[in-house]
Design a protein around this motif. Sequence first.
Motif, PDB file in Angstrom:
ATOM      1  N   PRO A  31       0.827  -1.201   0.000  1.00  0.00           N
ATOM      2  CA  PRO A  31       0.000   0.000   0.000  1.00  0.00           C
ATOM      3  C   PRO A  31       0.871   1.265   0.000  1.00  0.00           C
ATOM      4  O   PRO A  31       2.076   1.161   0.146  1.00  0.00           O
ATOM      5  N   PRO A  32       0.241   2.439  -0.139  1.00  0.00           N
ATOM      6  CA  PRO A  32       1.000   3.687  -0.275  1.00  0.00           C
ATOM      7  C   PRO A  32       1.954   3.931   0.890  1.00  0.00           C
ATOM      8  O   PRO A  32       1.680   3.543   2.021  1.00  0.00           O
ATOM      9  N   ILE A  33       3.066   4.549   0.564  1.00  0.00           N
ATOM     10  CA  ILE A  33       4.091   4.827   1.571  1.00  0.00           C
ATOM     11  C   ILE A  33       4.695   6.200   1.292  1.00  0.00           C
ATOM     12  O   ILE A  33       4.434   6.804   0.258  1.00  0.00           O
ATOM     13  N   SER A  34       5.507   6.679   2.210  1.00  0.00           N
ATOM     14  CA  SER A  34       6.008   8.066   2.164  1.00  0.00           C
ATOM     15  C   SER A  34       7.165   8.270   1.190  1.00  0.00           C
ATOM     16  O   SER A  34       7.395   9.386   0.727  1.00  0.00           O
ATOM     17  N   VAL A  35       7.938   7.211   0.929  1.00  0.00           N
ATOM     18  CA  VAL A  35       9.149   7.318   0.110  1.00  0.00           C
ATOM     19  C   VAL A  35       9.206   6.113  -0.836  1.00  0.00           C
ATOM     20  O   VAL A  35       8.878   4.993  -0.426  1.00  0.00           O
ATOM     21  N   CYS A  36       9.632   6.305  -2.065  1.00  0.00           N
ATOM     22  CA  CYS A  36       9.760   5.196  -3.020  1.00  0.00           C
ATOM     23  C   CYS A  36      10.731   4.156  -2.465  1.00  0.00           C
ATOM     24  O   CYS A  36      11.857   4.483  -2.094  1.00  0.00           O
ATOM     25  N   ARG A  37      10.301   2.890  -2.436  1.00  0.00           N
ATOM     26  CA  ARG A  37      11.166   1.831  -1.882  1.00  0.00           C
ATOM     27  C   ARG A  37      12.371   1.561  -2.780  1.00  0.00           C
ATOM     28  O   ARG A  37      13.360   1.027  -2.334  1.00  0.00           O
ATOM     29  N   LYS A  38      12.252   1.919  -4.056  1.00  0.00           N
ATOM     30  CA  LYS A  38      13.328   1.592  -4.989  1.00  0.00           C
ATOM     31  C   LYS A  38      14.395   2.692  -5.047  1.00  0.00           C
ATOM     32  O   LYS A  38      15.575   2.407  -4.870  1.00  0.00           O
TER      33      LYS A  38
END
Lengths: 133, 418
Positions: A31-38
Motif C-alpha cells: 500500500p501507499p508509503i512516504s518514500v519510493c522503496r526503490k
Amino acid sequence: MEPIVKKWYDSLERGKIMGTKCKDCGNVDFPPISVCRKCRSRNLEQIELSGEGTLLMYSVSGDTPGAKFAPFTPFAYGQVLLKEGPLFATKIEGVPINTPEEIEKGNKELPAPVKAKIIDGVGGMKVVVFEKI
Amino acid sequence: MAKNPCIIGVGMTKFGNLLETPELKNKTFQELVAEAAFEAYDDAGISPEEIDAFIVGNMLPQTSLSNSQATNCSDWLGLRYKPGFHIDTACSTTLTGIGIARDMIASGKYKNILVVGGEITNSYPDMENDFPLDRKPLDRVKLWKWTDYAVDHNYAYQHFYGFDALIGVFGLAYMKTIGLSFKEFDRIMMQINKNVRLHASMNPKAICYEDGTLEEEAKREGFSSVEDYWKSDKNPFIAWPVRKKSVLNYADGASAIVLSSEPKKFTKKMPVEILGYHWAAENWPWDGSSEKIAFEGAYKMAGIKPKDIDYLTVHDCFQSAYLTSSEIAGYLEPGKAWKAILDGRTRFDGDKPMDTSGGRHGVGHAFEASAGAETYEIVKQMRGEAGKRQIKKPLKIAVQHNAGYALHYAVTVYKTAK
C-alpha cells in the motif's frame, strides 16, 4: 506531509485500491508509503491499481495471534505479486485449506491469477484480500 | 595482537521459565541481567570499575516492568555513574549491541564495554501495584500482541498478519525453490530438530537440556519410532508445512558479553576478535533482500569469503533458516543445504557445524537475550570450552547471523585472536 494511511483506508471505503507511483523511477509501492522503496524519492503520486495479481504460495493461519482474527480462522495467508510490481501478503480466498494434502495440492497449482477484493476485516474495517480466479 | 576490539568475557543465565525453573525462580529482570553480567565479568577477569560503558537490550517492558533499562540496571550491574543506554532491534539486539560496542571502543574513547540483554516471555505482573514478583503466566495471544509491535501496524497487522502463517510461507518458499515434496521437507525438518535437541541435550543452560534428545522424548511418550512421534498429534502443524517442534520455545533469561581493546590486561583466555559486521533493516511487505545485504556487508568489512567460515550460527526461531540462511551465507552449497543436513554434516561432530548450543528451540528464545546466548556459544567453541558438544576441528573464523523482528538482519564475523 498529507496523512497517507488514513487516505488509503478512506479510499477502500469508496471501493478504490490505491498505490503510490514514483514520478522519478516509475516504481509502484503498495500500500501507499512516504518514500519510493526503490529510489528513495519523495516525488510520488497516488494511482488506482488494477487489483490483478499472481498468487505465489499460501499457508494457513495457526494459533497466533489467535484472538484478533478468531472470527476468520482458519484462513489461507499467502503472498501475491501485483500486476504493477509490488509484493503483498494477506488472506487468500478460493483455495483449499482443510487438510495438509489439500494445501499441498493447492500450492502445486500455483502460481495462479488472483483478483483483489475489499472485505470487512477486524471490527468492520475495510481491508484488501485476494481471491483465486 | 588483535587489531580489533575483542570479546574477553561471556555469561548467561539458565534459559527457562521464571515461574518454574529452579535456577530462575523468584528473580526480577535486574537480577537476571546482573547474574549474566557477573559471569561475564568473572570470565573476563574484569571488575565493574573498569567497565567504561554499557548497553542493555530488552523488548517487553510489559514483562520486565522496565523501560529506560540502562538506568534501571546500572546499579544492579555495578555500573552506577557509568554511561549506559538501551537499544532495541528485537531478536538481533545483543548482536547489534556488539557492533555498537566494537565501534565505541574503536573510537578510542572507551576501552571496555558490557553488552547485556534480558527477556521474560513466559509471565508478567498483572497486579495493580506492578510488583515484579507478583507474576502470572503470560498467554501466547497477549505475548504476540506485544511482540507484534515489531511488525507494521499501518497495514500488515490489519491484513491478517500472524507469525505462524509467516513461517509457514517461509518453509514453503524453500520447498518450492528446491522442488521438494512435503514428505521430503518434513523428513528434513525432523532431522534438523534431532540435531537441535542433540545439541541442547549437551548444554545444561538450555531449556530442553533436562528433556534429553528427541529420540529419548519419543520413547518416553510411548512411541517406538521417532518418525511416528514427529508426525503425531504431539507435534501438530503450527502452519503447514511447518510443525510445532520446528519453531522457538519461549524462554526467560539473560546474556552478557564484555568487549575490550586490551584483552591481555585482564585474561589469559583466548580473545575473540570482532573482524566485521553489518546490519540491514526492512519493513513489511518483506522481500528478504536485507539478509543478503547484511552477510555481504559483514564479509566485506571482515575481508573474508564464505569458504573461510569454520562455524556458522543462523537465527533459528523457525528452523527452515538452517536451509535458507546457510545457503545465503554461502556456508552450504546453494540448493544442497537439505542434503548436508540429512548427511549429518551440520551437527557438532560434522564438517559444517551449525548452532551447536541447541538454538532458539533447544536453548529457548528469550528475545533480546538470545543473540548474546549465541555469541556465548561461539566464544566457548572458539576457546575449546564447549564440553561434550565441542567441535573437534580448530575454529578460526565464525559467523553469527540474527534476524530481529521484523526485519533487522545482523551478521558478525569473529576470529580467534592470538
